[in-house]
Write an enzyme that holds these catalytic residues in place. Sequence first.
Site, mmCIF file in Angstrom:
data_model
loop_
_atom_site.group_PDB
_atom_site.id
_atom_site.type_symbol
_atom_site.label_atom_id
_atom_site.label_comp_id
_atom_site.label_asym_id
_atom_site.label_seq_id
_atom_site.Cartn_x
_atom_site.Cartn_y
_atom_site.Cartn_z
ATOM 1 N N PRO A 24 52.395 76.419 20.291
ATOM 2 C CA PRO A 24 53.238 77.382 19.582
ATOM 3 C C PRO A 24 54.672 76.861 19.447
ATOM 4 O O PRO A 24 55.232 76.325 20.399
ATOM 5 C CB PRO A 24 53.196 78.621 20.478
ATOM 6 N N TYR A 185 59.933 84.839 29.683
ATOM 7 C CA TYR A 185 59.781 86.073 28.934
ATOM 8 C C TYR A 185 59.165 87.164 29.808
ATOM 9 O O TYR A 185 58.931 86.961 30.995
ATOM 10 C CB TYR A 185 59.012 85.800 27.645
ATOM 11 N N ARG A 326 56.648 68.983 19.644
ATOM 12 C CA ARG A 326 57.618 68.080 19.011
ATOM 13 C C ARG A 326 56.932 66.910 18.313
ATOM 14 O O ARG A 326 57.398 66.424 17.284
ATOM 15 C CB ARG A 326 58.602 67.573 20.058
#
Length: 383
Positions: A24, A185, A326
């Site tokens: 993601p 998170y 990446r």
Amino acid sequence: MNSLLFSPFQVGQVKLPNRIVVAPMCQYSANDGCANDWHLMHLMQLAVSGAGLIVLEATAVERHARITHGCLGLYNDVNEAALVRVMSSARAVSPAGTRWGIQLGHAGRKASAQRSWEGRGALGARESPWETEAPSEISFADGWHTPREMTKQDIDRVRNAFVEAALRAARAGFDVVEIHAAHGYLLHQFLSPLANHRVDEYGGSLENRARFPLEVARAVREALPPNVAFGFRITGTDWRPDGITIDEAVVLADALKSVGVDYVCVASGGVAPASIPVQAGYQVHLAAEVKERTGIVTRTVGMIADSHQAESVLTSGQADLVALARAFIDDPRWPWHAAEALGDLEALGDLEEIKYPGQYERGGAVHWPGAALRRNGVEQVAS
């Protein structure tokens, strides 16, 4: 040579054509949670890559659960319709067998933040900030909003929001639903003693800190159709002695496995400032320990860019799947080049079956390293 990287793999009831996963990647480009033409371009580009599983960016389960104003969401019918439009186009150009996943999350105290290119800090008073919520009234860092401590009603609401978003994802045709419980998170905040100072049944011991993430896991697994694979991204360490340890990560992974989670992706850090030894494959050892001690299907991620490195992770048994982010930004055709580097063009099929569009066949023969594609052992040179 038959590489493990290009071998098929089963996750739950979902068969992946290979073990390459597009991790993601937040794009911070949505319009009030809705996917748009940027996502169309981004996902269609990844669609033709040949990766076995492509996982969409962290997608908020509520509007105020977004990290930034630009984060993708799946909390209303408009979000769902926008995502269906984009996914229809992406699926149309992806090779047969490509699987699609979506990562669902809630930013908690890291919500109401600036986009990465705007500064990465908390939104200022003139940037339309919103109230954040978390397990405890503890800011992420200096200068960040102080979150409101969640009540039991808030916890129930967010759990239900994860379920509703998962159902929307299944309705939109996703093969895999992944819950984000890492990178600082909300679910990671509940798990980490660095962010969770509660004194009720959701704080204190690991059993209590893991209660909410496990409630989410049970509820989502019960709601999802059995043909949709279900995963969790978890934290292997907070890189601080007073945070989550690998031993706690193993306990969590084992508990997730027992409630029907099909796989875990092991990440690290992000819940509080820490010194992280970022280097090639710096999180692989965390995935390896979780896999060895629990037996759950395990994915690794983090600074993996070289095909031989990825193959070694698999052949050494440290993980079942390898996720890259990446590397795909740098080279959207990473699987094609990996197949050649590993001497495994046959893994992608002969020319008729190779995992790239026919429109790119001529260009591939000229520009792909090696200057030629091979069909049945005979070089095919562009005319």
